[in-house]
Scaffold this motif. Sequence first.
Motif, PDB file in Angstrom:
ATOM      1  N   TRP A  97     -14.254   0.302   4.057  1.00  0.00           N
ATOM      2  CA  TRP A  97     -14.174  -0.065   5.473  1.00  0.00           C
ATOM      3  C   TRP A  97     -14.144  -1.575   5.605  1.00  0.00           C
ATOM      4  CZ3 TRP A  97     -19.135   3.203   5.862  1.00  0.00           C
ATOM      5  CH2 TRP A  97     -18.812   4.559   5.814  1.00  0.00           C
ATOM      6  N   PRO A  98     -13.447  -2.109   6.596  1.00  0.00           N
ATOM      7  CA  PRO A  98     -13.521  -3.564   6.833  1.00  0.00           C
ATOM      8  C   PRO A  98     -14.916  -3.924   7.323  1.00  0.00           C
ATOM      9  CG  PRO A  98     -12.300  -2.476   8.592  1.00  0.00           C
ATOM     10  CD  PRO A  98     -12.557  -1.428   7.549  1.00  0.00           C
ATOM     11  N   ASP A  99     -15.419  -5.062   6.917  1.00  0.00           N
ATOM     12  CA  ASP A  99     -16.731  -5.495   7.392  1.00  0.00           C
ATOM     13  C   ASP A  99     -16.632  -6.891   7.987  1.00  0.00           C
ATOM     14  OD1 ASP A  99     -17.885  -7.556   5.200  1.00  0.00           O
ATOM     15  OD2 ASP A  99     -16.776  -5.977   4.177  1.00  0.00           O
ATOM     16  N   PHE A 100     -17.568  -7.195   8.869  1.00  0.00           N
ATOM     17  CA  PHE A 100     -17.534  -8.421   9.660  1.00  0.00           C
ATOM     18  C   PHE A 100     -17.508  -9.652   8.768  1.00  0.00           C
ATOM     19  CE2 PHE A 100     -19.329 -11.887  12.087  1.00  0.00           C
ATOM     20  CZ  PHE A 100     -18.801 -11.733  13.351  1.00  0.00           C
ATOM     21  N   LEU A 156       3.175 -11.208   7.953  1.00  0.00           N
ATOM     22  CA  LEU A 156       3.118 -10.722   9.333  1.00  0.00           C
ATOM     23  C   LEU A 156       1.689 -10.351   9.697  1.00  0.00           C
ATOM     24  CD1 LEU A 156       4.270  -9.757  12.003  1.00  0.00           C
ATOM     25  CD2 LEU A 156       4.971  -7.626  10.877  1.00  0.00           C
ATOM     26  N   ARG A 157       0.973  -9.730   8.780  1.00  0.00           N
ATOM     27  CA  ARG A 157      -0.434  -9.400   9.032  1.00  0.00           C
ATOM     28  C   ARG A 157      -1.230 -10.664   9.368  1.00  0.00           C
ATOM     29  NH1 ARG A 157      -1.638  -5.175   4.065  1.00  0.00           N
ATOM     30  NH2 ARG A 157      -1.792  -3.274   5.304  1.00  0.00           N
ATOM     31  N   CYS A 158      -0.954 -11.747   8.648  1.00  0.00           N
ATOM     32  CA  CYS A 158      -1.663 -13.004   8.901  1.00  0.00           C
ATOM     33  C   CYS A 158      -1.318 -13.561  10.274  1.00  0.00           C
ATOM     34  CB  CYS A 158      -1.326 -14.031   7.816  1.00  0.00           C
ATOM     35  SG  CYS A 158      -1.952 -13.607   6.184  1.00  0.00           S
ATOM     36  N   ARG A 159      -0.049 -13.471  10.647  1.00  0.00           N
ATOM     37  CA  ARG A 159       0.344 -13.986  11.959  1.00  0.00           C
ATOM     38  C   ARG A 159      -0.326 -13.187  13.078  1.00  0.00           C
ATOM     39  NH1 ARG A 159       5.258 -14.415   9.186  1.00  0.00           N
ATOM     40  NH2 ARG A 159       6.242 -12.618  10.185  1.00  0.00           N
ATOM     41  N   VAL A 160      -0.496 -11.886  12.840  1.00  0.00           N
ATOM     42  CA  VAL A 160      -1.170 -11.061  13.849  1.00  0.00           C
ATOM     43  C   VAL A 160      -2.651 -11.427  13.923  1.00  0.00           C
ATOM     44  CG1 VAL A 160      -1.771  -8.723  14.539  1.00  0.00           C
ATOM     45  CG2 VAL A 160       0.446  -9.159  13.490  1.00  0.00           C
ATOM     46  N   ALA A 161      -3.326 -11.435  12.773  1.00  0.00           N
ATOM     47  CA  ALA A 161      -4.783 -11.616  12.755  1.00  0.00           C
ATOM     48  C   ALA A 161      -5.211 -13.007  13.183  1.00  0.00           C
ATOM     49  CB  ALA A 161      -5.315 -11.312  11.351  1.00  0.00           C
ATOM     50  N   PHE A 162      -4.483 -14.033  12.751  1.00  0.00           N
ATOM     51  CA  PHE A 162      -4.955 -15.401  12.923  1.00  0.00           C
ATOM     52  C   PHE A 162      -4.233 -16.181  14.029  1.00  0.00           C
ATOM     53  CE2 PHE A 162      -5.400 -14.586   8.182  1.00  0.00           C
ATOM     54  CZ  PHE A 162      -6.674 -14.069   8.319  1.00  0.00           C
ATOM     55  N   HIS A 163      -3.190 -15.562  14.625  1.00  0.00           N
ATOM     56  CA  HIS A 163      -2.461 -16.266  15.679  1.00  0.00           C
ATOM     57  C   HIS A 163      -2.254 -15.394  16.922  1.00  0.00           C
ATOM     58  CE1 HIS A 163      -1.545 -19.735  13.106  1.00  0.00           C
ATOM     59  NE2 HIS A 163      -1.385 -18.852  12.134  1.00  0.00           N
ATOM     60  N   GLY A 216     -13.431   2.909  16.689  1.00  0.00           N
ATOM     61  CA  GLY A 216     -14.253   2.132  15.770  1.00  0.00           C
ATOM     62  C   GLY A 216     -14.788   0.874  16.404  1.00  0.00           C
ATOM     63  N   GLY A 217     -15.574   0.141  15.630  1.00  0.00           N
ATOM     64  CA  GLY A 217     -16.159  -1.095  16.096  1.00  0.00           C
ATOM     65  C   GLY A 217     -15.218  -2.273  15.966  1.00  0.00           C
ATOM     66  N   PHE A 218     -15.779  -3.461  16.122  1.00  0.00           N
ATOM     67  CA  PHE A 218     -14.996  -4.694  16.161  1.00  0.00           C
ATOM     68  C   PHE A 218     -14.131  -4.849  14.913  1.00  0.00           C
ATOM     69  CE2 PHE A 218     -14.558  -9.171  15.039  1.00  0.00           C
ATOM     70  CZ  PHE A 218     -14.038  -9.717  16.197  1.00  0.00           C
ATOM     71  N   GLU A 219     -14.708  -4.631  13.733  1.00  0.00           N
ATOM     72  CA  GLU A 219     -13.976  -4.860  12.486  1.00  0.00           C
ATOM     73  C   GLU A 219     -12.818  -3.883  12.338  1.00  0.00           C
ATOM     74  OE1 GLU A 219     -17.159  -3.894  12.594  1.00  0.00           O
ATOM     75  OE2 GLU A 219     -18.350  -5.686  12.167  1.00  0.00           O
ATOM     76  N   LYS A 220     -13.061  -2.600  12.653  1.00  0.00           N
ATOM     77  CA  LYS A 220     -12.008  -1.594  12.510  1.00  0.00           C
ATOM     78  C   LYS A 220     -10.869  -1.833  13.491  1.00  0.00           C
ATOM     79  CE  LYS A 220     -14.747   2.197  10.559  1.00  0.00           C
ATOM     80  NZ  LYS A 220     -15.159   3.612  10.716  1.00  0.00           N
ATOM     81  N   ILE A 221     -11.209  -2.242  14.693  1.00  0.00           N
ATOM     82  CA  ILE A 221     -10.173  -2.510  15.701  1.00  0.00           C
ATOM     83  C   ILE A 221      -9.271  -3.643  15.238  1.00  0.00           C
ATOM     84  CG2 ILE A 221      -9.805  -3.424  18.021  1.00  0.00           C
ATOM     85  CD1 ILE A 221     -12.303  -1.850  18.879  1.00  0.00           C
ATOM     86  N   ARG A 222      -9.872  -4.735  14.793  1.00  0.00           N
ATOM     87  CA  ARG A 222      -9.089  -5.908  14.389  1.00  0.00           C
ATOM     88  C   ARG A 222      -8.180  -5.589  13.206  1.00  0.00           C
ATOM     89  NH1 ARG A 222      -9.599 -11.051  16.058  1.00  0.00           N
ATOM     90  NH2 ARG A 222      -8.732 -12.690  14.734  1.00  0.00           N
ATOM     91  N   SER A 223      -8.712  -4.912  12.218  1.00  0.00           N
ATOM     92  CA  SER A 223      -7.918  -4.577  11.040  1.00  0.00           C
ATOM     93  C   SER A 223      -6.809  -3.585  11.375  1.00  0.00           C
ATOM     94  CB  SER A 223      -8.842  -4.013   9.957  1.00  0.00           C
ATOM     95  OG  SER A 223      -8.133  -3.679   8.803  1.00  0.00           O
ATOM     96  N   LEU A 247     -10.943  -7.097  25.298  1.00  0.00           N
ATOM     97  CA  LEU A 247     -11.316  -7.942  24.166  1.00  0.00           C
ATOM     98  C   LEU A 247     -10.290  -9.030  23.888  1.00  0.00           C
ATOM     99  CD1 LEU A 247     -13.588  -8.122  22.067  1.00  0.00           C
ATOM    100  CD2 LEU A 247     -12.256  -6.627  20.585  1.00  0.00           C
ATOM    101  N   TYR A 248      -8.996  -8.707  23.968  1.00  0.00           N
ATOM    102  CA  TYR A 248      -7.947  -9.629  23.554  1.00  0.00           C
ATOM    103  C   TYR A 248      -7.026 -10.006  24.716  1.00  0.00           C
ATOM    104  CZ  TYR A 248      -9.349  -8.496  18.788  1.00  0.00           C
ATOM    105  OH  TYR A 248     -10.071  -8.332  17.626  1.00  0.00           O
ATOM    106  N   ASN A 249      -6.286 -11.078  24.507  1.00  0.00           N
ATOM    107  CA  ASN A 249      -5.343 -11.603  25.489  1.00  0.00           C
ATOM    108  C   ASN A 249      -3.994 -10.914  25.299  1.00  0.00           C
ATOM    109  OD1 ASN A 249      -3.449 -13.184  26.938  1.00  0.00           O
ATOM    110  ND2 ASN A 249      -4.742 -14.992  26.756  1.00  0.00           N
ATOM    111  N   GLU A 250      -3.614 -10.061  26.249  1.00  0.00           N
ATOM    112  CA  GLU A 250      -2.382  -9.285  26.125  1.00  0.00           C
ATOM    113  C   GLU A 250      -1.145 -10.173  26.102  1.00  0.00           C
ATOM    114  OE1 GLU A 250      -2.029  -6.343  29.108  1.00  0.00           O
ATOM    115  OE2 GLU A 250      -3.376  -4.920  28.140  1.00  0.00           O
ATOM    116  N   ASP A 251      -1.065 -11.118  27.024  1.00  0.00           N
ATOM    117  CA  ASP A 251       0.129 -11.963  27.125  1.00  0.00           C
ATOM    118  C   ASP A 251       0.312 -12.808  25.859  1.00  0.00           C
ATOM    119  OD1 ASP A 251       0.672 -10.999  29.675  1.00  0.00           O
ATOM    120  OD2 ASP A 251      -0.587 -12.520  30.636  1.00  0.00           O
ATOM    121  N   GLN A 252      -0.778 -13.340  25.336  1.00  0.00           N
ATOM    122  CA  GLN A 252      -0.696 -14.115  24.096  1.00  0.00           C
ATOM    123  C   GLN A 252      -0.225 -13.239  22.939  1.00  0.00           C
ATOM    124  OE1 GLN A 252      -0.980 -17.108  22.928  1.00  0.00           O
ATOM    125  NE2 GLN A 252      -1.263 -16.688  20.738  1.00  0.00           N
TER     126      GLN A 252
END
Length: 663
Positions: free
Chosen positions: A490-493, A232-239, A100-107, A147-152
């Motif tokens: 579907w999640p949207d941007f 936990l979802r918030c800690r993943v998405a926003f941190h 999927g695209g950016f939104e689907k990956i993040r969610s 796209l993302y920082n693995e170590d972080q």
Amino acid sequence: MLIRPKIKLAALFGFVLSAASLLVHFLLAKHTSEDLVTFHGTAELGGDILPILGKQSIRYRKLWGPVKSLETIQPYPNPRSGYPAPSKQSNGFIYAKIFGGFEKIRSSICDLVTISRLLNATLVIPEIQESTRLKGISSKFKSFSYLYNEDQFIAALTNDVVVVKSLPKSLKEARKRKKFPTFTPKKSASPDFYIREVLPSLKKAKVVGLVITNGGCLQTILPPSMVEYQRLRCRVAFHALQFRTEIQELGHKMVQRMRGLGQPYLAFHPGLLRDKLAYHGCAELFQDVHTELIQYRRAEMIKQEIIQEELTIDSRVQKRNGSCPLMPEEVGLLLKAIGYLPETKVYVAGSEIFGGQRVLIPLRAMYLNLMDYTSLCTKKELSDLIGPETPLPLEMPWFPPPKSEKQLIEEWNKAGPRPRPLPPPPARPIYQHEKEGWYGWITETDTEPDPSPMDLRMKAHQLLWDALDYIVSVKADAFFPGFHSDGSGWPDFSSLVMGHRLYERPSARTYRPDRKFLTQMFDDIHDNLYHPKRNWTVAVREHLNRSLNMEGLTVESVASKPTSFLSHPLPECSCRTTPISPGTPEQVKGRDGKLLYGGEDECPEWMKRSLESISLKLKLAEDEGVDESDSQEDNVDVDEQESDDGGRENRPLEQDEEMDPDD
């Protein structure tokens, strides 16, 4: 006789001075023009400069200031009680492929971490298939790290889930031979599904694979007993989910450039995506080949049973129901009604805008400083972000060569016995420009061709452009969505941006327009769009101002949270510095009785003290920079235009022919 030579000498001297002066002026003009070209090429500040308003003026606060009623809400995703550290003896490994695209990956990543915690499993860094399966993508990046920082990501989740970069060597070979069970869960799969179906296989095989395609793999609203999983979802998405360093650095540079000379800016996401338009039947908002492309995609969705409706649907009815996006022209008129000046800086997010730059022409005519990532970044900055890539072979034309007259006669002779049916009526004329773009296939064949290597590569690059847009949109002083919470599941941007802003800065100006209401308002002035009556402007302004505060937030929670928790992470991931004021509903629940808004915990004392200290410093800084030259006339003008609560009584549109002075 001696006077004449002196006069001639003086005249000659004056002529030389004039010539030298002209030469200097030409040189200065040349260098100045070169500097201007460089300045606009790097897009440091944009075109015309927005008149600088004092930050203490009423007009400035009305357009850019914080929403007072939401200032007491603060982000607080920390575990509250009964949340032990992850067990060292896990039940096995979970690896996943996310499509999927950016939104689907993040969610999907947020859901995946939550499931790993639920099953006490070790999570292998997921694979983002949009980038890994593409040939020629820079080899310096792995799938996730593109796209993302693995170590972080690993470090931020230490107290929640054990995350590893890859499976042990002994298990990699078995995975290649597909010895481990693989599941393809639905987007709304319940926790019971994973406990009943996935956990036994995980304990038995020690490795389980998940294939996620729908933008998520866990139901949005979990039972009250699982509130810690929501946090936990918030800690993943926003941190935990931080973009890789190069993306973050360029994104923050873009924000600084948008805020040149300390000026604010507004971010706008049109939400014009082909899949969304096809799903809701909005084909008639466009013309010619674009309408055909949307209808083709809608037919494919019907075959895949994604849609249970007819192929042809009245787009005007869908638009009136609020199912179709606000077009950029309409958004420009709305921003004008709110009071944003033509010189306001507007950032257009969305690396994919169906219809291209053509649909932005009316908005660009109303707002001169319309920018996107291509105008804010140099080509070198964008190429450095992509990294070194292997060259692709030149693409050959995919459409079939034209048939000769001889071939056509042979086909006619072999067509079968006569009498034959009459030939079909001539189709609409096909213009050359319709054959040259990526959509040219629709004029030649009945099936959409497979994406070329360059198409796949551009799709991977689109993840990077969406990441830049995401950073600029979250940090914007104001955000306006063209299409959000569309109900497709579907999640949207736009919804993800609005949820992030609601979590990080709840009082930031985030407009939540009711498309159904605004479409009706536009129908009322259909024949006079650019010169509406003042009552129309006042009604629209009041609606949009109400959408900023608690009333708009409550309405939005009912629409968006059941389809995407990240679009409305309240009340689980926030707290209040003060109790809710009297008269305000403490909780808002959906039809199923699940909490959608309100009921936030009170913030801990250490957070209150820290916020009070920061607030005091900001107040002192503002007091020092108060501009006492704000005119009384400006204050009166804004007070007449709107009130804090947007509570002006609406009068019938027919009773007032006065023009809006801001128009």
